[in-house]
Design a protein around this motif. Structure first.
Motif: not given
Length: 57
Positions: A12-28
């Protein structure tokens, strides 16, 4: 069960990083949590895959 949860978090984190850059902090944060669980479980191969950034999906 925790291992499966960690793998799901990592994906899920990887998906967020690739498809939703605005949610980068959440993904990390998800990625950090997954790393901790994988480490606790001794899942070395999963950790290496996560650290290399290799796609999980």
């Amino acid at each position: 069960m925790r291992l499966h949860y960690a793998r799901t978090l990592a994906t899920y984190a990887q998906m967020l990083l690739h498809h939703s850059p605005t949610r980068q902090i959440e993904a990390l944060n998800y990625r950090r949590e997954a790393t901790g669980i994988l480490s606790e479980c001794g899942a070395t191969l999963d950790l290496l895959q996560l650290q290399s950034g290799e796609p999980r999906f």
